[in-house]
Design a protein around this motif. Structure first.
Motif, mmCIF file in Angstrom:
data_model
loop_
_atom_site.group_PDB
_atom_site.id
_atom_site.type_symbol
_atom_site.label_atom_id
_atom_site.label_comp_id
_atom_site.label_asym_id
_atom_site.label_seq_id
_atom_site.Cartn_x
_atom_site.Cartn_y
_atom_site.Cartn_z
ATOM 1 N N ILE A 1 -49.671 19.211 -43.566
ATOM 2 C CA ILE A 1 -49.237 19.828 -42.314
ATOM 3 C C ILE A 1 -48.616 18.792 -41.385
ATOM 4 O O ILE A 1 -47.716 19.096 -40.595
ATOM 5 N N LYS A 2 -49.052 17.529 -41.484
ATOM 6 C CA LYS A 2 -48.418 16.467 -40.697
ATOM 7 C C LYS A 2 -46.955 16.313 -41.092
ATOM 8 O O LYS A 2 -46.071 16.216 -40.232
ATOM 9 N N ILE A 3 -46.704 16.287 -42.404
ATOM 10 C CA ILE A 3 -45.323 16.138 -42.879
ATOM 11 C C ILE A 3 -44.478 17.330 -42.433
ATOM 12 O O ILE A 3 -43.327 17.177 -42.003
ATOM 13 N N THR B 1 -54.916 24.512 -35.024
ATOM 14 C CA THR B 1 -55.916 23.967 -35.946
ATOM 15 C C THR B 1 -55.966 24.722 -37.271
ATOM 16 O O THR B 1 -56.723 24.350 -38.148
ATOM 17 N N ALA B 2 -55.168 25.766 -37.396
ATOM 18 C CA ALA B 2 -55.179 26.546 -38.628
ATOM 19 C C ALA B 2 -54.640 25.716 -39.786
ATOM 20 O O ALA B 2 -53.809 24.834 -39.600
ATOM 21 N N GLU B 3 -55.120 26.016 -40.981
ATOM 22 C CA GLU B 3 -54.650 25.303 -42.157
ATOM 23 C C GLU B 3 -53.217 25.703 -42.477
ATOM 24 O O GLU B 3 -52.727 26.748 -42.064
ATOM 25 N N PHE B 4 -52.558 24.813 -43.230
ATOM 26 C CA PHE B 4 -51.155 25.049 -43.566
ATOM 27 C C PHE B 4 -51.041 26.309 -44.408
ATOM 28 O O PHE B 4 -51.729 26.475 -45.415
ATOM 29 N N GLY C 1 -40.357 19.455 -38.752
ATOM 30 C CA GLY C 1 -40.049 20.358 -37.655
ATOM 31 C C GLY C 1 -39.485 19.610 -36.452
ATOM 32 O O GLY C 1 -38.506 20.030 -35.834
ATOM 33 N N LEU C 2 -40.108 18.476 -36.128
ATOM 34 C CA LEU C 2 -39.594 17.635 -35.051
ATOM 35 C C LEU C 2 -38.207 17.099 -35.377
ATOM 36 O O LEU C 2 -37.354 16.963 -34.490
ATOM 37 N N LEU C 3 -37.987 16.775 -36.656
ATOM 38 C CA LEU C 3 -36.683 16.290 -37.088
ATOM 39 C C LEU C 3 -35.604 17.319 -36.795
ATOM 40 O O LEU C 3 -34.526 16.993 -36.273
ATOM 41 N N LEU C 4 -35.890 18.590 -37.068
ATOM 42 C CA LEU C 4 -34.918 19.648 -36.789
ATOM 43 C C LEU C 4 -34.708 19.814 -35.287
ATOM 44 O O LEU C 4 -33.584 19.964 -34.812
ATOM 45 N N MET C 5 -35.808 19.778 -34.533
ATOM 46 C CA MET C 5 -35.705 20.008 -33.096
ATOM 47 C C MET C 5 -34.968 18.886 -32.379
ATOM 48 O O MET C 5 -34.345 19.110 -31.348
ATOM 49 N N SER C 6 -35.037 17.677 -32.920
ATOM 50 C CA SER C 6 -34.456 16.532 -32.224
ATOM 51 C C SER C 6 -32.979 16.344 -32.514
ATOM 52 O O SER C 6 -32.319 15.546 -31.843
ATOM 53 N N LYS C 7 -32.416 17.062 -33.499
ATOM 54 C CA LYS C 7 -31.014 16.881 -33.837
ATOM 55 C C LYS C 7 -30.143 17.388 -32.692
ATOM 56 O O LYS C 7 -30.270 18.512 -32.239
ATOM 57 N N GLY C 8 -29.247 16.539 -32.268
ATOM 58 C CA GLY C 8 -28.345 16.903 -31.188
ATOM 59 C C GLY C 8 -28.886 16.619 -29.807
ATOM 60 O O GLY C 8 -28.230 16.906 -28.814
ATOM 61 N N ILE C 9 -30.102 16.027 -29.727
ATOM 62 C CA ILE C 9 -30.676 15.753 -28.418
ATOM 63 C C ILE C 9 -29.804 14.752 -27.673
ATOM 64 O O ILE C 9 -29.193 13.868 -28.258
ATOM 65 N N ALA C 10 -29.745 14.898 -26.389
ATOM 66 C CA ALA C 10 -28.814 14.084 -25.590
ATOM 67 C C ALA C 10 -29.297 12.655 -25.460
ATOM 68 O O ALA C 10 -30.460 12.345 -25.665
#
Length: 464
Positions: free
Chosen positions: A341-343, A134-137, A348-357
């Motif tokens: 912070i949503k963007i 909940t902390a601010e960006f 962040g999700l975009l980076l984590m999802s790269k290469g997902i099976a």
């Protein structure tokens, strides 16, 4: 021994028909049983059946996050590095196209989550949310959450963004190694083996999914009542609305601008789409997708590069789903992130999802990692898996559809697409000219042959 032999026959007779039941049917059956147990036996469901998800399934998912994400990123980037370097312009165009559409997918997921707010108005009983969620960006804090002091500290804390950063750095270092270096091939081969092994582990864990879903729904109904299921239905509606709007507002205009033949393309992609949707696995549809795109008119060298690379970098359906799901978790937890912070979370999700099976429900691992990363309650994941199969089918189909479209668009971009491999106008003109020349040469030969015959006949008459 005789007792075991006597039991073996009945067990086989029971197991054989059950083993042929589709996973989706098992999920529906276990979901119905779980909802019924939650209504009829709430205390038992709350104290015991809920453990099937919270104490067994989710911890198993957490245990594979680090090796799965790290190995897949290295293979996804370094494994295609030589192809990109060799193909040059084609690799740059493909990656630019993939990243552009993925960024658009992020904002579409954000927009639909902001409009429908699927996680609001619920009565879920959840633990208190961690402070950092909940902390601010704050830019220094965000950078410290991405760049680790120690890889092993990040791995032990299951910090997925830091693991992603390390994976990207390591993959880029492998790309910088010269091709003749045997260590490069050895390391890529090692991480390919790790990725393959971890995917098999994920498949084993996913076999437990129907039982975990039943336990999760039984606890959800026992604690929050049947009305909580309406919130899950709202998440399904939000996901499908975002996926459909991406097709209509993004992919369709791209197809029209690139002059993709719509009807032939839909016919070519129909069978792979059915396979991807029914199995919730884009890997299962890879072979027919490659074959159909080549038959449609995409060159083999473009098809064999774009579609496999797209499986690692062009997961628009998964990106949309992960965005709506993580915002759903935040809304259920009573958190309203500012737009900035949503963007940041979406990228962040975009980076984590790269290469997902492309295996079914593999995105649950990324979603769990994101919840750990941003201090959101992972208990909500246990609720989401109840409807994940339904969302998984649609997002997998969109991933495949987007990759097939990318194959045609980039073939058009390169000027090498020929519908059903028909000859181009230049080739037709060259063939006509060649045919006319052949006919002319044939006439000339006939004329020359005729004169020689006449001379021969006259000579014979002169002799007589």
């Amino acid at each position: 021994m005789s007792v075991l032999s006597a039991l073996a026959g009945p067990v086989r007779r029971v197991y054989r028909p059950l083993s042929k039941v589709n996973t989706l049917w098992w999920i529906l059956i276990c979901s119905a049983i779980g909802i019924l147990c939650g209504k009829v036996a709430p205390d038992f469901s709350k104290n015991y059946l809920g453990l099937l998800s919270s104490a067994i399934f989710i911890p198993m998912i957490k245990s594979v996050i680090v090796p799965l994400v790290f190995s897949l990123l290295i293979v996804g980037i370094a494994g295609h590095g030589d192809d990109m370097a060799r193909l040059g312009r084609l690799g740059v165009k493909s990656i630019a196209y993939f990243l552009s559409l993925t960024v658009v997918a992020i904002f579409i997921g954000l927009a639909w989550s902001a409009i429908l707010k699927p996680g609001e108005g619920n009565n879920f009983v959840l633990p208190k949310v961690a402070q950092n969620s909940t902390a601010e960006f704050n830019l220094p804090n965000e950078l410290s959450n991405i760049i680790p002091v120690s890889f092993f500290a990040a791995a032990s804390a299951n910090n997925s963004l830091q693991i992603t950063f390390c994976g990207i750095m390591f993959a880029c270092a492998l790309l910088c190694l010269k091709e003749k270096k045997t260590s490069k091939k050895t390391l890529i081969g090692f991480f390919q083996a790790v990725a393959d092994a971890m995917l098999e582990v994920v498949k084993l864990i996913m076999r437990f999914t129907p039982i975990a879903i039943g336990g999760s729904l039984s606890k959800t109904v026992a604690v929050n009542g049947l009305s909580s299921l309406a919130t899950l239905a709202k998440l399904i509606g939000t996901t499908y609305a975002a996926l459909a709007s991406f097709v209509l507002l993004v992919l369709l205009p791209v197809a029209l601008i690139a002059r993709v033949p719509i009807i032939p393309f839909l016919k070519a992609v129909r069978d792979p789409l059915v396979i991807a949707f029914t199995t919730a696995s884009s890997d299962a549809a890879l072979a027919p997708a490659l074959e159909n795109m080549i038959e449609l008119g995409c060159p083999t060298h473009i098809t064999s590069f774009v579609i496999p690379v797209g499986y690692a970098f062009n997961l628009d359906g998964t990106t949309i789903y992960l965005g709506t799901a993580i915002l759903f978790v935040a809304q259920v937890s009573g958190i309203e992130w500012p737009i900035g912070i949503k963007i940041a979370r979406m990228f962040g999700l975009l980076l984590m999802s790269k290469g997902i099976a492309g295996v079914p429900r593999a995105s649950i691992a990324v979603l769990t990692a994101a919840c750990i990363q941003w201090g959101l309650p992972t208990e909500v994941i246990g609720i989401i898996i109840g409807i994940d199969e339904i969302c998984d089918m649609a997002r997998t189909a969109l991933n495949l559809f987007g990759n097939c479209l990318a194959c045609v668009v980039i073939s058009r971009w390169e000027g090498e697409f020929r519908l059903y491999n028909e000859p181009t106008e230049e080739e037709r003109l060259a063939a006509v000219i060649e045919d006319e020349e052949n006919q002319k040469n044939a006439k000339d030969l006939d004329a020359v042959g005729g004169e020689m015959t006449v001379v021969h006949v006259n000579d014979e008459k002169a002799k007589i």
